[in-house]
Motif scaffolding. Sequence first.
Motif, PDB file in Angstrom:
ATOM      1  N   ARG A 118       0.832  -1.202   0.000  1.00 33.23           N
ATOM      2  CA  ARG A 118       0.000   0.000   0.000  1.00 33.23           C
ATOM      3  C   ARG A 118       0.864   1.249   0.000  1.00 33.23           C
ATOM      4  O   ARG A 118       0.486   2.282  -0.538  1.00 33.23           O
ATOM      5  CB  ARG A 118      -0.908  -0.005   1.235  1.00 33.23           C
ATOM      6  N   ASP A 119       2.069   1.179   0.613  1.00 31.90           N
ATOM      7  CA  ASP A 119       2.938   2.334   0.747  1.00 31.90           C
ATOM      8  C   ASP A 119       3.902   2.483  -0.434  1.00 31.90           C
ATOM      9  O   ASP A 119       4.816   3.314  -0.388  1.00 31.90           O
ATOM     10  CB  ASP A 119       3.743   2.243   2.050  1.00 31.90           C
ATOM     11  N   LEU A 133      11.155  12.934  -5.138  1.00 31.31           N
ATOM     12  CA  LEU A 133      10.857  14.357  -4.942  1.00 31.31           C
ATOM     13  C   LEU A 133      11.717  14.929  -3.828  1.00 31.31           C
ATOM     14  O   LEU A 133      11.960  14.273  -2.829  1.00 31.31           O
ATOM     15  CB  LEU A 133       9.385  14.549  -4.575  1.00 31.31           C
ATOM     16  N   THR A 134      12.156  16.156  -4.025  1.00 28.94           N
ATOM     17  CA  THR A 134      12.889  16.849  -2.956  1.00 28.94           C
ATOM     18  C   THR A 134      12.120  18.112  -2.612  1.00 28.94           C
ATOM     19  O   THR A 134      11.616  18.790  -3.487  1.00 28.94           O
ATOM     20  CB  THR A 134      14.311  17.234  -3.385  1.00 28.94           C
ATOM     21  N   GLY A 135      12.030  18.381  -1.324  1.00 27.91           N
ATOM     22  CA  GLY A 135      11.376  19.629  -0.936  1.00 27.91           C
ATOM     23  C   GLY A 135       9.869  19.544  -1.049  1.00 27.91           C
ATOM     24  O   GLY A 135       9.296  18.526  -1.408  1.00 27.91           O
ATOM     25  N   HIS A 193       8.707   9.706  -2.373  1.00 28.84           N
ATOM     26  CA  HIS A 193       9.715  10.238  -1.444  1.00 28.84           C
ATOM     27  C   HIS A 193      11.125  10.094  -2.020  1.00 28.84           C
ATOM     28  O   HIS A 193      11.979  10.953  -1.830  1.00 28.84           O
ATOM     29  CB  HIS A 193       9.626   9.518  -0.107  1.00 28.84           C
ATOM     30  N   ALA A 194      11.346   8.997  -2.748  1.00 22.76           N
ATOM     31  CA  ALA A 194      12.678   8.772  -3.307  1.00 22.76           C
ATOM     32  C   ALA A 194      12.990   9.766  -4.423  1.00 22.76           C
ATOM     33  O   ALA A 194      14.147  10.101  -4.663  1.00 22.76           O
ATOM     34  CB  ALA A 194      12.778   7.345  -3.841  1.00 22.76           C
ATOM     35  N   GLN A 217      -5.045   6.952   1.559  1.00 24.08           N
ATOM     36  CA  GLN A 217      -3.923   6.796   2.491  1.00 24.08           C
ATOM     37  C   GLN A 217      -2.752   7.662   2.029  1.00 24.08           C
ATOM     38  O   GLN A 217      -2.082   8.305   2.840  1.00 24.08           O
ATOM     39  CB  GLN A 217      -3.497   5.328   2.571  1.00 24.08           C
ATOM     40  N   LEU A 227       4.019   5.998  -1.892  1.00 24.20           N
ATOM     41  CA  LEU A 227       4.636   6.936  -0.957  1.00 24.20           C
ATOM     42  C   LEU A 227       6.164   6.823  -1.025  1.00 24.20           C
ATOM     43  O   LEU A 227       6.883   7.816  -1.100  1.00 24.20           O
ATOM     44  CB  LEU A 227       4.155   6.658   0.465  1.00 24.20           C
ATOM     45  N   ARG A 228       6.646   5.581  -1.004  1.00 18.43           N
ATOM     46  CA  ARG A 228       8.105   5.386  -1.045  1.00 18.43           C
ATOM     47  C   ARG A 228       8.669   5.878  -2.373  1.00 18.43           C
ATOM     48  O   ARG A 228       9.733   6.507  -2.417  1.00 18.43           O
ATOM     49  CB  ARG A 228       8.444   3.905  -0.847  1.00 18.43           C
ATOM     50  N   ASP A 245      -0.760  10.614   3.920  1.00 17.66           N
ATOM     51  CA  ASP A 245       0.684  10.510   4.156  1.00 17.66           C
ATOM     52  C   ASP A 245       1.450  11.692   3.576  1.00 17.66           C
ATOM     53  O   ASP A 245       2.549  11.994   4.030  1.00 17.66           O
ATOM     54  CB  ASP A 245       1.231   9.213   3.547  1.00 17.66           C
TER      55      ASP A 245
END
Lengths: 428, 306
Positions: free
Chosen positions: A289-290, A300-302, A297-298, A327, A293-294, A331
Amino acid sequence: MIGFVGLSHLGIVSSVATAARGFGVLAYDPDPALADDLNNGHLPIFEPGLDDLLAECWPRLRFTSAAADLRRCELVYLSLDMPTDDGGHAELGPFGALLKQTVAHAASGATLVILSQLSPGCTRRWANRIAESRPDLRLFYQVETLILGGAVQRAMQPERLIVGCADAQDELPGPYVMLLQAFGCPVFRMSYESAELAKIAVNVHLASAVSVTNTLAELCEAVGADWNEIAPTLKLDRRIGPHAYLSPGLGIAGGNLERDLTAVQALASELGTDCGVVDAFLMNSRHRRDWALRALHAELTGASTVALLGLSYKPGTSSTKNSPALQLVRDLAPAQVRAYDPRAEADLREYPNLVRTSSALEACRGASALAVMTPWPEFATVPLAEVKLQMNGNLIIDPFGILDADQCDLLGFSTIRLGKPAPVKEAA
Amino acid sequence: MIHHHQPAHGRIPRVIILGGSGFVGQALARRLGRQGVETVPLTSTQLDLCSPNAVELLQEVVMRDDALVMAAALTPDRGKDVLTTMRNVTMGYHLAAFLQQTQCSHVIYLSSDAVYDDGASLLRETTPSSPATLYGQMHLLREKMLRAALEPQRCPLLVLRPCSVYGADDTHNSYGPNRFLRSAVSEQRIALFGDGEEKRDHVHVSDLCHVMHQALAQRSEGTLNVATGKAVSFLELAEAIRGICGGTVAIERTERRSPVTHRHFDVSSMVRAFPDVRFTPLTEGLTDYRAKLLDAARSFQEAYLR
């Protein structure tokens, strides 16, 4: 006259399908506003084809909020979808209340059939209780196999019907036999417990296919393989089959599979049987499910605005139960998420960082990244060149591969999909 | 699941750091100091947590509403035996006894991924803790003691379980970036066990301190693994260091002492709790580390030759 009690998704679709098969149907719910809406043709749920089917069988179908009307029915289905809490546990209260009402108002000698999803042992306990006050009533359990987004087809053309009886050798009452035969498919008779577990067994098997596919798809992403190249070879293996569930996804959602997996855990704990595999399915689901998100996050910066296409847990439905998309919205807070979905709604008070848009392109405006979280077919036709103009960034998270991969590459998008390795970043 | 009691950029009270002269304690004190946070780093000389009057000593120093960071421990390089373990447990016991009587505003406990079983390859906060070593057992016990002490007080406790931590001021010289880089710089060689196949995650000490700083600002509570989510093999690590050192470092393979195991982290909870924390890429961290080692060597030579 066939009765349906409890007009959630299951009750509405089942009552309409039964009327469409030529039977007179009386569908009851204690909510008068709901009954009125339905009598005026306003459906509170979305299912492809349901509107048309309702219009077709109108003369044979009536909705009511008067429980006493059930006296007119020789066969009554308890058809309330079993609600679940956030942990996937069934909440039996509303069902129990409806069953008591039905027993109180049922005609003498009526047949009651539980269509609601129950854990093994529940039907027999209810049967014993009912026998104390209404020994004239007969109780059966019938397995429902509707799929959100495909419920009308599943209700009208079931692959088989599974009926649970107090004793597997019991004869079924005439009106019930007539109804079952109208669907023209095999009918399996078995004990209450076997039927209750058959329902769960179907969903646990599906969960196993989902979990194995997701596990192997994740491995593909890590080793540089492409799951889309592998899946067709599995389908041609007779032991797996052409209809096997082999599409990688973002975990198990929707509420139904989770409910049955949780039921197996509870039963195993109570009875001392092993359910390690079920624990693993649920853990893998949470992990998968995440994924988006992971991935975000890997890359995008800022602080970034993210565009989201799709909020429902799968296409063809407005349900957002356990939706990975919602979700992800949660998050990503406090980052702004601009989202479009053709059907699903979200309570904006629960998601203060969510902005609903009226089109997919509007969602993309100013976004650093686009995540296609629900594979609605219409998303495949979103003009990618215009998406590129609307966005500030070039990152696309397309788990289901709904967008044209070649066009994405040509337009300079960096696209990440389930079951495929992430694009290699060029050295600075 | 991490719960934040304050929004991001909340006010940080005075921070007492136990283990203030240690690798992480020093780095945290420097970071907080640069941000204007009042910090009191305490060394074992100033406050010996093993001493029988440790609780009284803590009572003299720690004031009501202080935040407290427990980074004091005798690490495996100081001993892996029962006596060292009991000294560590005693420190935890004294701290727990103190916390039962005192109302701090927030406690952060620097634990370790050693609490997890060696065989677990994808670690999450929900992975069962089943430590194989006395060191891991000690940390798990200290976590439980602190939790038991703080729950009645309703004082938020954050347990951080970092993977291997590296940085120029490391004092442990553990197998991994710290030992590899030091021996690469001083001896132009790196010794690997076997072929260095094991994959491990490594976090730069400045990133760990960033997490701790954010956690102090948000008064975070819960249990969190601190890792980058990108494990590399020891061979890849050695090759990266060789590249940073200009290719002149020899990578030597020695006899393997234990079976190959891998350790990865699912960092979803980390991302969810502290979305603004970005981990220093390994190559960048190692380059910075090497530069500091060379600077330190130059300063030493200049002072020695003077």
